[in-house]
Scaffold this active site. Structure first.
Site, PDB file in Angstrom:
ATOM      1  N   LYS A 124       0.839  -1.220   0.000  1.00 22.62           N
ATOM      2  CA  LYS A 124       0.000   0.000   0.000  1.00 22.62           C
ATOM      3  C   LYS A 124       0.862   1.254   0.000  1.00 22.62           C
ATOM      4  O   LYS A 124       0.631   2.177  -0.773  1.00 22.62           O
ATOM      5  CB  LYS A 124      -0.895  -0.003   1.253  1.00 22.62           C
ATOM      6  CG  LYS A 124      -1.560   1.345   1.522  1.00 22.62           C
ATOM      7  CD  LYS A 124      -2.439   1.327   2.740  1.00 22.62           C
ATOM      8  CE  LYS A 124      -1.752   1.631   4.041  1.00 22.62           C
ATOM      9  NZ  LYS A 124      -1.428   3.043   4.273  1.00 22.62           N
ATOM     10  N   ASN A 125       1.856   1.273   0.898  1.00 19.81           N
ATOM     11  CA  ASN A 125       2.610   2.519   1.071  1.00 19.81           C
ATOM     12  C   ASN A 125       3.607   2.772  -0.048  1.00 19.81           C
ATOM     13  O   ASN A 125       4.316   3.763  -0.042  1.00 19.81           O
ATOM     14  CB  ASN A 125       3.277   2.557   2.447  1.00 19.81           C
ATOM     15  CG  ASN A 125       2.233   2.731   3.532  1.00 19.81           C
ATOM     16  OD1 ASN A 125       1.087   3.084   3.244  1.00 19.81           O
ATOM     17  ND2 ASN A 125       2.600   2.466   4.774  1.00 19.81           N
ATOM     18  N   ARG A 147      -3.978   9.479   4.134  1.00 17.13           N
ATOM     19  CA  ARG A 147      -2.804  10.324   4.376  1.00 17.13           C
ATOM     20  C   ARG A 147      -1.999  10.527   3.089  1.00 17.13           C
ATOM     21  O   ARG A 147      -1.469  11.596   2.815  1.00 17.13           O
ATOM     22  CB  ARG A 147      -1.945   9.636   5.455  1.00 17.13           C
ATOM     23  CG  ARG A 147      -0.598  10.219   5.670  1.00 17.13           C
ATOM     24  CD  ARG A 147      -0.418  11.108   6.849  1.00 17.13           C
ATOM     25  NE  ARG A 147      -1.589  11.726   7.404  1.00 17.13           N
ATOM     26  CZ  ARG A 147      -1.588  12.911   8.014  1.00 17.13           C
ATOM     27  NH1 ARG A 147      -0.476  13.578   8.136  1.00 17.13           N
ATOM     28  NH2 ARG A 147      -2.686  13.414   8.515  1.00 17.13           N
ATOM     29  N   ASP A 189      -5.206   7.321   9.098  1.00  9.45           N
ATOM     30  CA  ASP A 189      -5.366   6.757  10.443  1.00  9.45           C
ATOM     31  C   ASP A 189      -5.181   7.832  11.508  1.00  9.45           C
ATOM     32  O   ASP A 189      -4.311   8.691  11.384  1.00  9.45           O
ATOM     33  CB  ASP A 189      -4.313   5.666  10.679  1.00  9.45           C
ATOM     34  CG  ASP A 189      -4.635   4.396   9.917  1.00  9.45           C
ATOM     35  OD1 ASP A 189      -5.820   4.103   9.715  1.00  9.45           O
ATOM     36  OD2 ASP A 189      -3.677   3.702   9.520  1.00  9.45           O
ATOM     37  N   ASP A 201       4.331   0.286  12.144  1.00 10.94           N
ATOM     38  CA  ASP A 201       3.242  -0.517  11.564  1.00 10.94           C
ATOM     39  C   ASP A 201       3.292  -1.989  11.995  1.00 10.94           C
ATOM     40  O   ASP A 201       2.301  -2.704  11.903  1.00 10.94           O
ATOM     41  CB  ASP A 201       3.294  -0.448  10.027  1.00 10.94           C
ATOM     42  CG  ASP A 201       3.009   0.948   9.507  1.00 10.94           C
ATOM     43  OD1 ASP A 201       2.526   1.779  10.296  1.00 10.94           O
ATOM     44  OD2 ASP A 201       3.278   1.208   8.322  1.00 10.94           O
TER      45      ASP A 201
END
Ligand code: EPU
Length: 445
Positions: free
Chosen positions: A49-50, A120, A144, A334
């Protein structure tokens, strides 16, 4: 299904009257986990995802078609697609994990509130819009909730490059006729600030140096794609990035495979650690996970690198461990909810220190509903291992904490019912299907 969960809770005296009514009334999707294990077989780690969100935002830098492969099927990719579509980039799925983005040059520099507010990574459009189109109007990004998540380092870096930035309670208006290279030393190795300054530097006049740059593998992935597009970047993978500005029009769209997700890989390792078993975690990249693998090993998990990933074998009982979160290559924040869940059922006491987001402990209350023995003191958590957890109704407070509650449920007697799972869907590609494939008793209702 719902009734069974409620009955299990009542049997174990775990559900309060409020939780009972919530469980009965709440029609939103939930994940139900029953004690499972040993797990076996293999699981494929999806794209990160990041990484993918930042790669997608970088399509604003140059006209052309971008084809991303190994794209995870997660809600945040859809949100980023919607944001880019609103800005003028066309998006089309070519297959379940292959996404095409086309930038034909007709780009708006005003990001709509509703898209930016959801994630974000929406702030990652700031650098590309500013450097290519000279302007960006964007509201404060969502994502988040870990308490305060300032973006002062993004802003001061861009200001040093010559941008004028006006801020008010609602939004950020950034503009610059031309950015110029600058020497920027980050006071903290922020992932987002490194990425925004890096992308802004692509068309800045001269050379930009980012000292104390974040070194997360996802930033390396972004740099590699930018280089393939035609950008000139030195120091990839180090804490000193040097970007030589390119001429507008000299970069092009590319085809790029998203790197695999180290946090999802760590999630499947934690699942095996907690439930027991022997599993191949395919596509896990040990070179991106050195510290967390060391921690898992200290806790008793056997992990062997293989040609395509890792073989993971659980011990009879985990041993408690202490750790502190740090920017890469340290133990990522994380991973923390997973390691805390593992400590909850370990032999001994573990002390965890959170150094990135002091407010990132909201899931502890939920783990305690499962019978975990955890005390919070400032940015430390003291976890006393218990023999086993007991199923209860819990709420996912954010992406990683939600996944950790699912993993914890594998070690809980009875049923664990996790609600607010839209958080998990933001970052996990079929967590339930992947865990079920290993033999875990997990369903989505
Ligand atoms: N910080 C500042 N000023 C800034 C930027 C950051 O003080 O201008 C502080 C933050 O408040 C925080 C620390 O620096 O205390 C780290 O923040 P960073 O900028 O590195 O994080 P981020 O870019 O907001 C990304 C990931 C997070 C991950 C963190 C840390 C994305 C979209 N998000 O956030 O991932 O926890 O880096 O590794 O890349 C997740 O995937 O679930 C997630 C939350």
């Amino acid at each position: 299904m719902r009734w069974r969960a409620v009955k299990a809770g009542v049997r174990g005296f775990r559900l309060t009257a409020g939780a009972y009514l919530n469980a009965m009334n709440n029609q939103s999707p939930r994940i139900i986990v029953r004690r499972s294990g040993p797990l076996s077989g293999n699981v494929q780690v999806p794209g990160a995802k990041n990484s993918v969100l930042k790669l997608m935002a970088a399509s604003l830098l140059a006209e052309g078609e971008y084809v991303f492969t190994n794209v995870p099927a997660i809600a945040d990719v859809d949100t980023m697609s919607d944001l880019l579509t609103a800005l003028g980039v066309k998006s089309k799925w070519l297959g379940p994990h292959e996404l095409s983005l086309t930038n034909s040059g007709n780009i708006s520099t005003e990001a709509p509130f509703e898209n930016v507010d959801k994630i974000r990574a929406s702030i990652n459009v700031l650098g590309p819009l500013l450097t290519h189109y000279g302007q960006a109007l964007i509201n404060w990004p969502g994502g988040d909730d870990f308490g305060g998540r300032p973006i002062d380092l993004h802003i001061s870096g861009l200001q040093k490059m010559g941008a004028t930035i006006e801020q008010n309670l609602l939004n950020i208006n950034a503009y610059a006729k031309e950015l110029r290279g600058a020497e920027i030393e980050l006071s903290f190795a922020s992932v987002g600030a490194t990425e925004n300054i890096l992308t802004a530097a692509i068309y800045a006049k001269g050379t930009t140096v980012i000292d104390n740059a974040a070194r997360e593998p996802e930033i390396g992935d972004l740099c590699n794609m930018l280089v393939a597009m035609g950008a000139q970047i030195e120091g990839i993978g180090t804490s000193r990035l040097m970007i030589h500005g390119s001429k507008k029009g000299s970069l092009r769209g590319v085809r790029h495979a998203v790197i695999n997700d180290r946090v999802q890989a760590a999630t499947y390792i934690a699942a095996v650690a907690i439930a027991g078993g022997d599993v191949q975690v395919r596509g896990a990249r040990p070179e991106h996970m050195e510290m967390v693998i060391n921690k898992y090993t200290q806790m008793g998990v056997s992990i062997y690198p293989q040609r395509d990933g890792l073989r993971v074998m659980a011990p009879e009982r985990l041993s408690a461990t202490d750790f502190a979160t740090l920017p890469y290559p340290g133990i990522a924040t994380d991973y923390k909810p997973l390691l805390v869940a593992m400590n909850s059922v370990s032999n001994g006491v573990g002390i965890v220190t959170e150094n990135l987001f002091p407010g990132r402990f909201r899931y502890i209350e939920e783990l305690c509903k499962l019978g975990a023995d955890i005390r919070i003191d400032g940015h430390h958590a003291v976890i006393k291992g218990v023999d086993h957890l007991i199923g209860a109704a819990v709420t996912a407070p954010d992406i990683r904490a939600g996944a950790a509650l699912v993993v914890a449920g594998l070690a809980a007697h009875g049923e664990t019912v996790i609600s607010e799972i839209h958080h998990i869907d933001r970052g996990y590609d079929d967590l339930v299907g992947r865990l079920s494939g290993l033999g875990a008793d997990v369903t989505r209702v």
